[in-house]
Design a protein around this motif. Sequence first.
Motif, PDB file in Angstrom:
ATOM      1  N   TYR A  36       0.503   2.496  48.630  1.00  0.00           N
ATOM      2  CA  TYR A  36      -0.865   2.258  48.192  1.00  0.00           C
ATOM      3  C   TYR A  36      -0.915   1.336  46.983  1.00  0.00           C
ATOM      4  N   LEU A  37      -0.286   1.786  45.889  1.00  0.00           N
ATOM      5  CA  LEU A  37      -0.318   1.008  44.654  1.00  0.00           C
ATOM      6  C   LEU A  37       0.425  -0.318  44.816  1.00  0.00           C
ATOM      7  N   ALA A  38       1.604  -0.250  45.445  1.00  0.00           N
ATOM      8  CA  ALA A  38       2.384  -1.481  45.621  1.00  0.00           C
ATOM      9  C   ALA A  38       1.612  -2.473  46.469  1.00  0.00           C
ATOM     10  N   GLY A  39       0.929  -1.955  47.487  1.00  0.00           N
ATOM     11  CA  GLY A  39       0.144  -2.835  48.344  1.00  0.00           C
ATOM     12  C   GLY A  39      -0.953  -3.531  47.569  1.00  0.00           C
ATOM     13  N   VAL A  40      -1.652  -2.753  46.734  1.00  0.00           N
ATOM     14  CA  VAL A  40      -2.730  -3.339  45.935  1.00  0.00           C
ATOM     15  C   VAL A  40      -2.182  -4.410  45.008  1.00  0.00           C
ATOM     16  N   LYS A  41      -1.050  -4.088  44.370  1.00  0.00           N
ATOM     17  CA  LYS A  41      -0.496  -5.040  43.412  1.00  0.00           C
ATOM     18  C   LYS A  41      -0.029  -6.304  44.112  1.00  0.00           C
ATOM     19  N   ALA A  42       0.620  -6.119  45.262  1.00  0.00           N
ATOM     20  CA  ALA A  42       1.083  -7.294  45.990  1.00  0.00           C
ATOM     21  C   ALA A  42      -0.102  -8.116  46.455  1.00  0.00           C
ATOM     22  N   PHE A  43      -1.165  -7.435  46.832  1.00  0.00           N
ATOM     23  CA  PHE A  43      -2.346  -8.187  47.235  1.00  0.00           C
ATOM     24  C   PHE A  43      -2.885  -8.987  46.051  1.00  0.00           C
ATOM     25  N   ALA A  44      -2.888  -8.340  44.881  1.00  0.00           N
ATOM     26  CA  ALA A  44      -3.319  -9.050  43.672  1.00  0.00           C
ATOM     27  C   ALA A  44      -2.437 -10.273  43.451  1.00  0.00           C
ATOM     28  N   ALA A  45      -1.132 -10.108  43.693  1.00  0.00           N
ATOM     29  CA  ALA A  45      -0.202 -11.226  43.526  1.00  0.00           C
ATOM     30  C   ALA A  45      -0.531 -12.343  44.507  1.00  0.00           C
ATOM     31  N   ALA A  46      -0.860 -11.955  45.748  1.00  0.00           N
ATOM     32  CA  ALA A  46      -1.193 -12.971  46.750  1.00  0.00           C
ATOM     33  C   ALA A  46      -2.451 -13.725  46.345  1.00  0.00           C
ATOM     34  N   VAL A  47      -3.431 -12.981  45.802  1.00  0.00           N
ATOM     35  CA  VAL A  47      -4.663 -13.618  45.357  1.00  0.00           C
ATOM     36  C   VAL A  47      -4.381 -14.551  44.186  1.00  0.00           C
ATOM     37  N   LEU A  48      -3.544 -14.069  43.263  1.00  0.00           N
ATOM     38  CA  LEU A  48      -3.204 -14.868  42.087  1.00  0.00           C
ATOM     39  C   LEU A  48      -2.543 -16.174  42.497  1.00  0.00           C
ATOM     40  N   GLY A  49      -1.668 -16.083  43.491  1.00  0.00           N
ATOM     41  CA  GLY A  49      -0.965 -17.294  43.923  1.00  0.00           C
ATOM     42  C   GLY A  49      -1.811 -18.182  44.805  1.00  0.00           C
TER      43      GLY A  49
END
Lengths: 294, 348
Positions: free
Chosen positions: A222-235
Amino acid sequence: MFEQQLVNGFTLGLIYALIAVGYTMVYGVIELINFAHGEIYMLGAFLTLSCISMGLPLPLAVLLAMLATAAIGVLLDVVAYRPLREAPRLAALITAIGMSIFLQNLAMIIWGSRPLPFPRQALPAFFAEPALRFSEVTVTWMQIVIYVTALALMVGLNLVITKTRTGTAMRALAQNRTAAALMGINVNRVISFTFALGSGMGAVAGVMVSMYYNTMYPTMGYLAGVKAFAAAVLGGIGSVPGAMLGGVALGIAETLGAGYISSPYRDGVAYAVMILVIIFRPSGFLGRSMVEKA
Amino acid sequence: MRGAFKTLLYLAAAAALAYPLTPFRDVYVLHVLVLIMVYMVLAMGLNILPGFCGLLDLGFVGFYGIGAYTAGLLTIHYNMSFWLIVPLAAVNGAFFGVMLGVPTLRLVGDYFAIVTFGFSELVVLFLTNEIWLTRGPLGVPGIAPVSIDATWLATLLGVDSRWRYAFRGEVPYFYLGLLMVILVYCGMRRLEDSRLGRAWLAIREDPMAAASCGVDLLAYKVIAFAVSAGIGAMAGAFFARWTLFISPDMFKFWESFLVLCMVVLGGLGNINGALVGAVILIALGELLRVALPRLGLPTETRFLAYGLIMVLIMRFRPGGIFTQVAETTMQSGLIKELRARLAARRTA
């Protein structure tokens, strides 16, 4: 202290980057936020654990888990997302959340809801030892292994996307699905391939995290998914190099934020980055803007 | 046949109304019924966004939490009356709705969903970590129950006594909750057929066409967000004064998901459906809570069923299980006529 934070943040960031490429590739080809991707990552860790407990050596176990999660990723697309390809976006998004929760609870039924330790005996003994030591900074062998694996996977992924025929088809699909289909590309097969590729990467990330923190639990995705999604958005969502850059940047930002600003708000860094990027620079570092504005 | 069905429905409603006063009443059943009412209000509040405006809000529980903490903290620190707290909590929720909505409602689709999700997670983080204000993970215990203080009326009438009634047990909350459900329901029905509601539906059907007809997209979306947030916060205030204890982990993402699931189950944009969805899912949750341990499974796995329901509904009944009900909800003659004309043109 600062340098050590940087090293730890970099390790974390590479792992986020591996998960983020899964989000960004799927978003690139079908414009869907695959919420269940975090669960794929979790399944990667648990399947590896199961393989190891059956007596397989670590590399083989990871490879099998990668293949299994790739199959699960493809299945997810075929069963849940494909029938909704022409439906409103909202329907697919809700389905993705539903699948995420379904998989998470399935894992809870299979492996129990308590955190499990990573089987230490499967790791070589030298993993925990420091490999490099500069005055105050230590880099363990495990971190080196994470760096090498993650970087090798990303270089390989980039080669697949830029050099192979399927990779070219993926990029064509991301630009215009109808045109790609008219050029004779088997759209569904390419989408399945994208899911398989992203899921395999996610599984490796899951193994590395559970190894690094020596724990795994069904809600870890859950948390890792959200963070990775944030990373994808950031990139820049849709951009694979962007996801890698975003992952590393987020990992470092999070570690430094926890170290120097406020450690209880560690997870808040990802949310804040995500919200701010979406509002102020929706194209991220490297992406083209995909945010429709009303 | 329809007449008989209606009579039956009225009889069932009357029986439900009288149930708490009968000697057969059971505290557990009453508790579940009140819980259902809280979720009915939440589902109706959330329904405004994905249902009427086509905006997926994944952070609804953030407003619920804001409402609950507003109510809880005002009660323990200032001992404020429930009747004053409810509007304050609603206004506070709406305020946060506007604060979040103005910058983010320009976004559509997935991005809006993600931002609202991030917001609700930040709310939980704030509630967990700002211990000076919220006592953090320990939660806020000892919130006073709802009371009606009519001593002022007594002094006005020259009677020297304290006319004060404090809510004890589930029965008064049952009727208070029912009042809340009815008020919100009537409000929603009126809203749906109002100018505001028509503008929302227009935004959902085709934002560009709506804008070219003079609908100010951002303004109407912000209003929708504020109203939805206000209703969520109101439900939160009721919840806080009913359970008398609140803690940050009551307001996690799963609650948002559960409420969304209710709305989806009943059919997006269908007010009656939202009510039915709340009844079904809370009842299902209670049944699974009993059934799962018997099968040797942790009770949390009931979300497995919720996830599956969500996927299946989207796949096979995207209009919810009560599509017919959805069509009868609309009362506005204008829209009915327009719909009929559109249908006629499509078949022609």
